[in-house]
Design a protein around this motif. Structure first.
Motif, PDB file in Angstrom:
ATOM      1  N   VAL A  24     -44.870   6.534  10.040  1.00 39.81           N
ATOM      2  CA  VAL A  24     -46.133   5.564   9.692  1.00 39.81           C
ATOM      3  C   VAL A  24     -47.159   5.793  10.622  1.00 39.81           C
ATOM      4  CG1 VAL A  24     -46.972   3.395   9.222  1.00 39.81           C
ATOM      5  CG2 VAL A  24     -45.053   4.378   8.065  1.00 39.81           C
ATOM      6  N   ARG A  28     -50.719   7.691  10.173  1.00 39.13           N
ATOM      7  CA  ARG A  28     -51.942   6.698  10.648  1.00 39.13           C
ATOM      8  C   ARG A  28     -52.641   7.374  11.624  1.00 39.13           C
ATOM      9  NH1 ARG A  28     -55.684   6.029   9.390  1.00 39.13           N
ATOM     10  NH2 ARG A  28     -57.056   4.052   9.502  1.00 39.13           N
ATOM     11  N   TRP A  34     -56.854   6.281   5.155  1.00 40.71           N
ATOM     12  CA  TRP A  34     -55.833   6.074   4.344  1.00 40.71           C
ATOM     13  C   TRP A  34     -55.898   4.678   3.488  1.00 40.71           C
ATOM     14  CZ3 TRP A  34     -50.293   4.933   6.785  1.00 40.71           C
ATOM     15  CH2 TRP A  34     -49.261   5.274   5.887  1.00 40.71           C
ATOM     16  N   ARG A  35     -56.484   4.872   2.601  1.00 40.19           N
ATOM     17  CA  ARG A  35     -56.854   3.565   1.785  1.00 40.19           C
ATOM     18  C   ARG A  35     -55.714   3.291   0.897  1.00 40.19           C
ATOM     19  NH1 ARG A  35     -61.886   2.951   3.125  1.00 40.19           N
ATOM     20  NH2 ARG A  35     -63.707   4.558   3.785  1.00 40.19           N
ATOM     21  N   PHE A  36     -55.814   2.063   0.345  1.00 40.04           N
ATOM     22  CA  PHE A  36     -54.880   1.299  -0.415  1.00 40.04           C
ATOM     23  C   PHE A  36     -55.458   2.038  -1.724  1.00 40.04           C
ATOM     24  CE2 PHE A  36     -53.469  -1.554  -3.692  1.00 40.04           C
ATOM     25  CZ  PHE A  36     -52.141  -1.875  -2.958  1.00 40.04           C
ATOM     26  N   PRO A  37     -54.631   2.377  -2.881  1.00 38.12           N
ATOM     27  CA  PRO A  37     -53.037   2.297  -2.776  1.00 38.12           C
ATOM     28  C   PRO A  37     -52.542   3.654  -2.481  1.00 38.12           C
ATOM     29  CG  PRO A  37     -53.856   2.594  -4.985  1.00 38.12           C
ATOM     30  CD  PRO A  37     -54.944   2.722  -4.214  1.00 38.12           C
ATOM     31  N   GLN A  38     -53.167   4.506  -1.710  1.00 34.99           N
ATOM     32  CA  GLN A  38     -52.386   5.863  -1.220  1.00 34.99           C
ATOM     33  C   GLN A  38     -51.293   5.428  -0.644  1.00 34.99           C
ATOM     34  OE1 GLN A  38     -55.888   7.223   0.885  1.00 34.99           O
ATOM     35  NE2 GLN A  38     -56.048   8.951  -0.691  1.00 34.99           N
ATOM     36  N   ILE A  39     -50.132   6.228  -1.177  1.00 41.08           N
ATOM     37  CA  ILE A  39     -48.904   5.896  -0.437  1.00 41.08           C
ATOM     38  C   ILE A  39     -48.835   7.385   1.036  1.00 41.08           C
ATOM     39  CG2 ILE A  39     -46.339   6.560  -0.577  1.00 41.08           C
ATOM     40  CD1 ILE A  39     -46.685   5.020  -2.968  1.00 41.08           C
TER      41      ILE A  39
ATOM     42  N   ALA B 108     -46.862  -0.421  14.076  1.00 44.16           N
ATOM     43  CA  ALA B 108     -46.082   0.197  13.049  1.00 44.16           C
ATOM     44  C   ALA B 108     -45.761  -0.856  12.031  1.00 44.16           C
ATOM     45  CB  ALA B 108     -44.718   0.967  13.686  1.00 44.16           C
ATOM     46  N   LEU B 111     -48.699  -1.814   9.836  1.00 40.57           N
ATOM     47  CA  LEU B 111     -49.100  -0.821   9.042  1.00 40.57           C
ATOM     48  C   LEU B 111     -48.196  -0.803   8.021  1.00 40.57           C
ATOM     49  CD1 LEU B 111     -49.897   2.011  11.560  1.00 40.57           C
ATOM     50  CD2 LEU B 111     -51.409   0.879   9.922  1.00 40.57           C
ATOM     51  N   MET B 112     -46.872  -1.258   8.041  1.00 43.60           N
ATOM     52  CA  MET B 112     -45.589  -1.180   7.159  1.00 43.60           C
ATOM     53  C   MET B 112     -45.773  -2.312   6.033  1.00 43.60           C
ATOM     54  SD  MET B 112     -42.362   0.909   8.860  1.00 43.60           S
ATOM     55  CE  MET B 112     -41.457   0.311   7.375  1.00 43.60           C
ATOM     56  N   SER B 116     -51.897  -4.597   2.624  1.00 46.53           N
ATOM     57  CA  SER B 116     -52.255  -3.269   2.279  1.00 46.53           C
ATOM     58  C   SER B 116     -51.467  -2.128   2.782  1.00 46.53           C
ATOM     59  CB  SER B 116     -53.708  -2.947   2.409  1.00 46.53           C
ATOM     60  OG  SER B 116     -54.135  -3.079   3.774  1.00 46.53           O
ATOM     61  N   LEU B 118     -47.474   0.008   3.782  1.00 48.03           N
ATOM     62  CA  LEU B 118     -46.977   1.029   3.226  1.00 48.03           C
ATOM     63  C   LEU B 118     -45.994   0.327   2.049  1.00 48.03           C
ATOM     64  CD1 LEU B 118     -46.035   3.953   2.898  1.00 48.03           C
ATOM     65  CD2 LEU B 118     -44.141   3.472   4.338  1.00 48.03           C
ATOM     66  N   ARG B 121     -48.181  -0.882  -0.971  1.00 47.72           N
ATOM     67  CA  ARG B 121     -48.548   0.443  -1.814  1.00 47.72           C
ATOM     68  C   ARG B 121     -47.251   0.853  -2.742  1.00 47.72           C
ATOM     69  NH1 ARG B 121     -52.631   3.502   1.977  1.00 47.72           N
ATOM     70  NH2 ARG B 121     -53.114   1.676   3.266  1.00 47.72           N
ATOM     71  N   LEU B 122     -45.984   0.817  -2.162  1.00 48.50           N
ATOM     72  CA  LEU B 122     -44.918   1.242  -2.835  1.00 48.50           C
ATOM     73  C   LEU B 122     -44.801   0.198  -4.153  1.00 48.50           C
ATOM     74  CD1 LEU B 122     -42.369   2.144  -0.100  1.00 48.50           C
ATOM     75  CD2 LEU B 122     -43.429   3.618  -1.821  1.00 48.50           C
ATOM     76  N   TYR B 124     -47.107  -1.398  -5.458  1.00 47.60           N
ATOM     77  CA  TYR B 124     -48.165  -1.180  -6.402  1.00 47.60           C
ATOM     78  C   TYR B 124     -47.892  -0.055  -7.322  1.00 47.60           C
ATOM     79  CZ  TYR B 124     -52.758   0.205  -8.095  1.00 47.60           C
ATOM     80  OH  TYR B 124     -54.034   0.366  -8.664  1.00 47.60           O
ATOM     81  N   PRO B 132     -53.536  -5.841  -3.440  1.00 49.18           N
ATOM     82  CA  PRO B 132     -52.800  -5.867  -2.106  1.00 49.18           C
ATOM     83  C   PRO B 132     -52.739  -7.658  -1.991  1.00 49.18           C
ATOM     84  CG  PRO B 132     -54.653  -4.630  -1.676  1.00 49.18           C
ATOM     85  CD  PRO B 132     -54.766  -5.007  -3.201  1.00 49.18           C
TER      86      PRO B 132
END
Lengths: 261, 278
Positions: A24, A28, A34-39, B108, B111-112, B116, B118, B121-122, B124, B132
């Motif tokens: 991650v 990043r 890296w905008r929501f909702p892109q995985i 990290a 970000l997870m 908003s 990881l 996002r999953l 979603y 979010p």
């Protein structure tokens, strides 16, 4: 068969648990956006990210952190090994006392240590200076290296020094021809360990450095708190690479010599 | 004490002296005799800080998150040490988080686990959330979920490597003897492996807990503002624009050092119990 499959699953879970946060950070750091909702980000272009984050703040912070790590590693190794050498030559009670004191400096909350050290360093006019932060970092570094060196001396034959002295060697000759050659690799490991302890220090640097001494952890915290995640992730990778390299080096060295890390 | 012991005493004093000097300064600053905002001897700050509910809720929250993380990390470390101690991949993976500094690990986690991040996002992508804001807050939350998980991530290597070392050195032959004498795998684990594992790793467990109690970097990025973790409380008071409040940082610092001191005593006591005498 079932046991082997279960172990395989366990190893896969361990790999995912350990590697996902690192992945991650990498994504990043090198993704423009890296905008929501892109995985995963649409397109990655490393250079704009590197030029924005890599220049200026990160570079100068990296240099400050490297200089501090090198200086504290060097001085900490000398002080830690000298303290440990004195400690292992005396009775168990005083050896335990030294170990407890060293352990205390290792586990004492850096922020609590920093509050006291801040007043002490300000008192000698070194608040907000590189030297002041160096002295403050030496406290936990010396603790770690004393514990490390006591372990080293546990398997070191101190009678070799006595024999050399009996044969007429001066203290300098004993040090340069017996102790340092025999401890060479361990001194190198101590230097790396001390450097790593200093490398990750944030709380002490913030308090004693007063925001003037900008090491990489200080810069990283500031970037994240100001919402600059991409530069922060890049700084986090820069912060993680030297320890990864150092641990790899120590592991390879330990395997080659059959020692355990 | 004989003259021969003097270097040992000196060594202990040299190691402890910076902490002692800091503690003396903190004590003097706590009672208003030195430092920024010093206005002469007073116990007011000490009493105010030690009777404040904010202090003790912070201490309790800090203990709860550090305790939960230590318990999870110990359980995971024991499982890994028993199951994958001979696997090179397991050893390398167990060691890797050691190289990632705490502040980098905290980023990290942000970000997870952020709303908003990881995970959000999953959820979603799986249709479990639609924005979010629908994602359960795991950062800055009172339960400290992301903080505890990040603590576990960072402490797992130390505890796993300690547990692996204990098993590699102490247990293998005993386990083989037990199996030769007819013990089942379960009996071998509970009567041979487990006692060795627990006794050998207990000092490391105390050290890990003590380390987490004093952690600053990860709470700075992941912890809520209410209750406030002890380390964050100390930092906030130390840089408070109201100079009169800075003495409180010293009281809190001394409280944190006292907690560490007690944990050092517990650690040394357990080590002395676990290790054979001279």
């Amino acid at each position: 068969m079932i046991g082997a499959r279960r172990d395989g699953f366990l190893l896969a879970a361990l790999g995912a648990w350990v590697l996902t946060p690192i992945a991650v950070l990498i994504v990043r750091a090198f993704a423009q956006s890296w905008r929501f909702p892109q995985i995963l980000p649409d397109a990655t272009d490393a250079w704009p990210a590197l030029s924005a984050a890599g220049t200026g703040r990160v570079t100068s912070a990296l240099i400050a952190s490297l200089a501090l790590a090198l200086a504290t590693g060097l001085f900490g190794t000398v002080i830690g090994f000298l303290i440990a050498r004195s400690a292992v030559r005396v009775g168990r009670r005083f050896q335990q006392l030294t170990l407890a004191a060293a352990f205390f400096t290792v586990i004492a909350p850096p922020i609590a240590l920093g509050v006291g050290l801040q007043v002490a360093v300000l008192g000698i006019g070194l608040g907000g200076t590189f030297t002041g932060v160096f002295l403050a970092h030496l406290v936990p570094v010396t603790g770690y290296l004393t514990l490390f060196a006591v372990g080293v001396f546990a398997s070191f034959d101190l009678s070799l020094e006595d024999e050399a002295r009996t044969l007429g060697a001066s203290p300098w000759q004993v040090l340069s021809r017996i102790v340092v050659p025999l401890l060479g690799r361990r001194l190198g490991e101590g230097l790396i360990l001390g450097g790593l302890v200093s490398w990750g220090q944030l709380a002490i640097t913030l308090l004693v450095g007063g925001g003037v001494v900008r090491t990489l952890p200080v810069e990283l915290l500031s970037m994240v708190q100001s919402g600059n995640d991409q530069a922060g992730a890049f700084a986090a990778l820069m912060l993680s690479l030297p320890p990864m390299f150092a641990i790899g080096l120590l592991t390879v060295g330990a395997r080659r010599t059959g020692a355990s890390l | 004490m004989s003259r021969r012991d003097l270097p040992g005493l000196l060594a202990a004093v040299v190691v402890a002296s910076p902490v002692l000097i800091g503690a003396v300064y903190s004590t003097l600053a706590a009672v208003g005799l030195v430092g920024v905002g010093a206005q002469g001897f007073t116990l007011e700050r000490v009493i105010d800080t030690l009777t404040s509910s904010e202090t003790w809720s912070g201490v309790a929250w800090t203990f709860a998150t550090a305790g939960a993380a230590t318990a999870v990390a110990v359980a995971a470390a024991f499982v890994l040490a028993v199951r994958v101690r001979d696997r090179r991949f397991g050893q390398v993976m167990a060691m890797l988080p050691m190289a990632v500094p705490h502040v980098a690990a905290a980023l990290a986690a942000l970000l997870m686990f952020g709303q908003s991040g990881l995970l959000s996002r999953l959820t979603y992508a799986l249709g479990l959330t639609t924005a979010p804001a629908d994602f359960q807050p795991l950062v800055y939350d009172r339960a400290g979920v992301s903080l505890v998980l990040t603590f576990v991530w960072k402490e797992l290597p130390y505890l796993t490597l300690t547990a692996m070392a204990v098993l590699l050195v102490d247990s293998r032959e005993l386990e083989e003897v037990a199996r030769t004498l007819g013990a089942t795998a379960r009996q071998t684990f509970w009567r041979v492996t487990w006692p060795q594992l627990w006794r050998g790793t207990a000092p490391a467990v105390i050290a890990a807990f003590a380390f987490l109690v004093g952690q600053y970097e990860m709470p700075a990025l992941l912890a809520p503002s209410n209750p406030t973790a002890l380390s964050i409380l100390i930092y906030e008071r130390a840089v408070d624009p109201n100079l009169l409040r800075r003495g409180e940082a010293h009281v809190l610092g001394l409280l944190a050092l006292s907690i560490s001191g007690l944990l050092v005593v517990a650690h040394q006591w357990w080590r002395a119990r676990a290790e054979p005498g001279p």
